[in-house]
Design a protein around this motif. Structure first.
Motif, PDB file in Angstrom:
ATOM      1  N   SER A  79     -69.155 -28.007  81.220  1.00 13.08           N
ATOM      2  CA  SER A  79     -68.622 -26.774  80.650  1.00 13.08           C
ATOM      3  C   SER A  79     -67.124 -26.908  80.416  1.00 13.08           C
ATOM      4  N   GLN A  80     -66.680 -26.176  79.402  1.00 18.10           N
ATOM      5  CA  GLN A  80     -65.259 -25.924  79.212  1.00 18.10           C
ATOM      6  C   GLN A  80     -65.036 -24.451  79.517  1.00 18.10           C
ATOM      7  N   CYS A  81     -63.884 -23.916  79.199  1.00 15.12           N
ATOM      8  CA  CYS A  81     -63.579 -22.527  79.569  1.00 15.12           C
ATOM      9  C   CYS A  81     -63.558 -21.625  78.341  1.00 15.12           C
ATOM     10  N   GLU A  82     -64.553 -21.805  77.491  1.00 16.45           N
ATOM     11  CA  GLU A  82     -64.653 -21.004  76.276  1.00 16.45           C
ATOM     12  C   GLU A  82     -65.734 -19.930  76.382  1.00 16.45           C
ATOM     13  N   ILE A  83     -66.265 -19.747  77.598  1.00 16.97           N
ATOM     14  CA  ILE A  83     -67.203 -18.675  77.896  1.00 16.97           C
ATOM     15  C   ILE A  83     -66.705 -17.977  79.160  1.00 16.97           C
ATOM     16  N   LEU A  85     -65.859 -16.911  82.792  1.00 23.03           N
ATOM     17  CA  LEU A  85     -65.802 -17.814  83.941  1.00 23.03           C
ATOM     18  C   LEU A  85     -66.951 -17.594  84.907  1.00 23.03           C
ATOM     19  N   GLU A  86     -67.421 -16.340  85.059  1.00 18.91           N
ATOM     20  CA  GLU A  86     -68.544 -16.103  85.973  1.00 18.91           C
ATOM     21  C   GLU A  86     -69.826 -16.750  85.466  1.00 18.91           C
ATOM     22  N   ILE A  87     -69.908 -16.961  84.157  1.00 17.21           N
ATOM     23  CA  ILE A  87     -71.072 -17.638  83.579  1.00 17.21           C
ATOM     24  C   ILE A  87     -71.027 -19.132  83.921  1.00 17.21           C
ATOM     25  N   ILE A  88     -69.841 -19.722  83.847  1.00 15.93           N
ATOM     26  CA  ILE A  88     -69.681 -21.128  84.237  1.00 15.93           C
ATOM     27  C   ILE A  88     -70.051 -21.300  85.700  1.00 15.93           C
ATOM     28  N   ASP A  89     -69.555 -20.405  86.545  1.00 15.22           N
ATOM     29  CA  ASP A  89     -69.837 -20.470  87.968  1.00 15.22           C
ATOM     30  C   ASP A  89     -71.340 -20.356  88.238  1.00 15.22           C
ATOM     31  N   TYR A  90     -72.003 -19.444  87.537  1.00 14.72           N
ATOM     32  CA  TYR A  90     -73.446 -19.285  87.696  1.00 14.72           C
ATOM     33  C   TYR A  90     -74.171 -20.573  87.295  1.00 14.72           C
ATOM     34  N   GLY A  91     -73.784 -21.142  86.169  1.00 16.49           N
ATOM     35  CA  GLY A  91     -74.436 -22.357  85.688  1.00 16.49           C
ATOM     36  C   GLY A  91     -74.291 -23.508  86.661  1.00 16.49           C
ATOM     37  N   PHE A  92     -73.077 -23.728  87.177  1.00 16.41           N
ATOM     38  CA  PHE A  92     -72.848 -24.805  88.132  1.00 16.41           C
ATOM     39  C   PHE A  92     -73.630 -24.557  89.434  1.00 16.41           C
ATOM     40  N   SER A  93     -73.622 -23.314  89.900  1.00  9.09           N
ATOM     41  CA  SER A  93     -74.333 -22.975  91.139  1.00  9.09           C
ATOM     42  C   SER A  93     -75.834 -23.144  90.965  1.00  9.09           C
ATOM     43  N   GLU A  94     -76.363 -22.668  89.838  1.00  4.82           N
ATOM     44  CA  GLU A  94     -77.797 -22.759  89.579  1.00  4.82           C
ATOM     45  C   GLU A  94     -78.224 -24.223  89.459  1.00  4.82           C
ATOM     46  N   ALA A  95     -77.381 -25.025  88.839  1.00  3.82           N
ATOM     47  CA  ALA A  95     -77.683 -26.453  88.694  1.00  3.82           C
ATOM     48  C   ALA A  95     -77.790 -27.122  90.064  1.00  3.82           C
ATOM     49  N   VAL A 103     -74.659 -33.673  88.501  1.00  2.00           N
ATOM     50  CA  VAL A 103     -73.212 -33.874  88.391  1.00  2.00           C
ATOM     51  C   VAL A 103     -72.638 -32.765  87.509  1.00  2.00           C
ATOM     52  N   ASN A 104     -71.863 -31.876  88.127  1.00  5.03           N
ATOM     53  CA  ASN A 104     -71.205 -30.799  87.384  1.00  5.03           C
ATOM     54  C   ASN A 104     -69.836 -31.275  86.912  1.00  5.03           C
ATOM     55  N   ILE A 105     -69.595 -31.140  85.613  1.00  5.76           N
ATOM     56  CA  ILE A 105     -68.339 -31.612  85.018  1.00  5.76           C
ATOM     57  C   ILE A 105     -67.636 -30.432  84.357  1.00  5.76           C
ATOM     58  N   LEU A 106     -66.408 -30.165  84.765  1.00 11.85           N
ATOM     59  CA  LEU A 106     -65.626 -29.070  84.186  1.00 11.85           C
ATOM     60  C   LEU A 106     -64.408 -29.614  83.467  1.00 11.85           C
ATOM     61  N   ASN A 107     -64.265 -29.235  82.207  1.00  8.17           N
ATOM     62  CA  ASN A 107     -63.046 -29.490  81.445  1.00  8.17           C
ATOM     63  C   ASN A 107     -62.271 -28.173  81.396  1.00  8.17           C
ATOM     64  N   LEU A 108     -61.161 -28.100  82.106  1.00  7.56           N
ATOM     65  CA  LEU A 108     -60.410 -26.845  82.236  1.00  7.56           C
ATOM     66  C   LEU A 108     -59.616 -26.564  80.967  1.00  7.56           C
ATOM     67  N   SER A 109     -60.328 -26.289  79.894  1.00  9.87           N
ATOM     68  CA  SER A 109     -59.699 -26.055  78.600  1.00  9.87           C
ATOM     69  C   SER A 109     -60.531 -25.056  77.791  1.00  9.87           C
ATOM     70  N   THR A 114     -56.949 -15.804  83.767  1.00  4.50           N
ATOM     71  CA  THR A 114     -57.239 -15.123  85.023  1.00  4.50           C
ATOM     72  C   THR A 114     -57.537 -16.157  86.101  1.00  4.50           C
ATOM     73  N   ASP A 115     -57.801 -15.675  87.324  1.00  2.50           N
ATOM     74  CA  ASP A 115     -58.109 -16.575  88.436  1.00  2.50           C
ATOM     75  C   ASP A 115     -59.300 -17.458  88.094  1.00  2.50           C
ATOM     76  N   PHE A 116     -59.151 -18.749  88.296  1.00  4.81           N
ATOM     77  CA  PHE A 116     -60.205 -19.697  87.949  1.00  4.81           C
ATOM     78  C   PHE A 116     -60.544 -20.639  89.094  1.00  4.81           C
ATOM     79  N   LEU A 117     -59.792 -20.589  90.188  1.00 13.17           N
ATOM     80  CA  LEU A 117     -59.964 -21.569  91.252  1.00 13.17           C
ATOM     81  C   LEU A 117     -61.358 -21.525  91.875  1.00 13.17           C
ATOM     82  N   PHE A 118     -62.022 -20.360  91.817  1.00  9.80           N
ATOM     83  CA  PHE A 118     -63.365 -20.256  92.388  1.00  9.80           C
ATOM     84  C   PHE A 118     -64.360 -21.166  91.673  1.00  9.80           C
ATOM     85  N   LEU A 119     -64.044 -21.564  90.421  1.00  9.26           N
ATOM     86  CA  LEU A 119     -64.937 -22.451  89.677  1.00  9.26           C
ATOM     87  C   LEU A 119     -65.031 -23.837  90.305  1.00  9.26           C
TER      88      LEU A 119
END
Length: 239
Positions: A79-83, A85-95, A103-109, A114-119
């Motif tokens: 994931s990138q950060c174009e959706i 953030l709670e959706i990214i978190d859900y996807g990574f957690s569900e995976a 392997v969860n891969i985040l491109n912070l772009s 807003t706060d993103f560290l929880f990702l």
């Protein structure tokens, strides 16, 4: 996630042209416009992007839950950060829930406002550029790769630095430099980051090591920036 507008129809057609026979993983949000971007490119090939998120911004946790089966057989989740953030978190957690070895891969772009560290708690490989890495350090009171790892338990951090070498930090190892590819004729940098990320994952899926995958990502990005348009088909770049 796409809208049911003309852009959505166009995207489905392009999806099929790239030999993805099934559209089951393209979820249409009725009554929504598909996300799109308006891009300008200067004489040096550098770009400026104005984004209209459209359906990307309208994804909800309810919609994600209804499509959670998509995470059952994943080897990599990116994931990138174009959706949202709670959706990214859900996807990574569900995976991780479906497959602890995913392997969860985040491109912070682009960098979230807003706060993103929880990702970061479910991220295995973090891909950033220098500015994005500085942003993480500032927000987490950290100063280097080791401190970021200790706080968030991220196994690998990849930091691109433009024309300079790419830095790779892995847990309990020294930082490794991976050389970039020199390009004399830069035409359009739009899509360079996406190409770099796609190249890394393609390398990993070919069982290349992470440094080898980063090298391949640099090669993909270097070829992309010599072509005009963000919709260059990577498989047409003669690898």
């Amino acid at each position: 996630f796409i809208g049911d507008d003309s852009n959505g129809t166009f995207l489905k057609r392009k999806y099929n042209e790239c030999n993805f026979a099934e559209n089951d993983d393209l979820v249409v949000l009725p009554g929504n416009q598909s996300g799109c971007a308006f891009i300008t490119v200067n004489n040096q090939g550098e770009n400026t992007i104005i984004v209209h998120p459209g359906s990307n911004q309208d994804i909800t946790l309810k919609i994600m839950a209804a499509n959670s089966s998509a995470f059952k057989n994943c080897q990599y989740v990116i994931s990138q950060c174009e959706i949202p953030l709670e959706i990214i978190d859900y996807g990574f957690s569900e995976a991780k829930k479906n497959n602890p070895n995913v392997v969860n891969i985040l491109n912070l772009s682009p960098i979230p406002e807003t706060d993103f560290l929880f990702l970061l708690k479910n991220v295995d490989i973090l891909v950033v550029n220098e500015i994005e890495f500085e942003h993480i350090c500032k927000n987490s009171n950290s100063s280097n790769f080791e401190e970021i790892h200790e706080k968030f338990q991220i196994e690998s951090i990849i930091c691109s630095r433009g024309a300079k070498s790419t830095l790779l930090y892995r847990k309990n190892e020294s930082v490794v430099e991976v050389e970039t590819v020199k390009v004399d004729n830069i035409v359009d940098t739009c899509g360079a980051g996406d190409s770099f990320l796609g190249g890394i994952v393609a390398g990993l899926m070919r069982d290349l090591s992470l440094p080898e995958s980063i090298k391949f990502g640099n090669e993909v990005a270097s070829k992309k920036i010599q072509k005009k348009s963000a919709q260059v088909q990577i498989n047409d770049l003669n690898f």
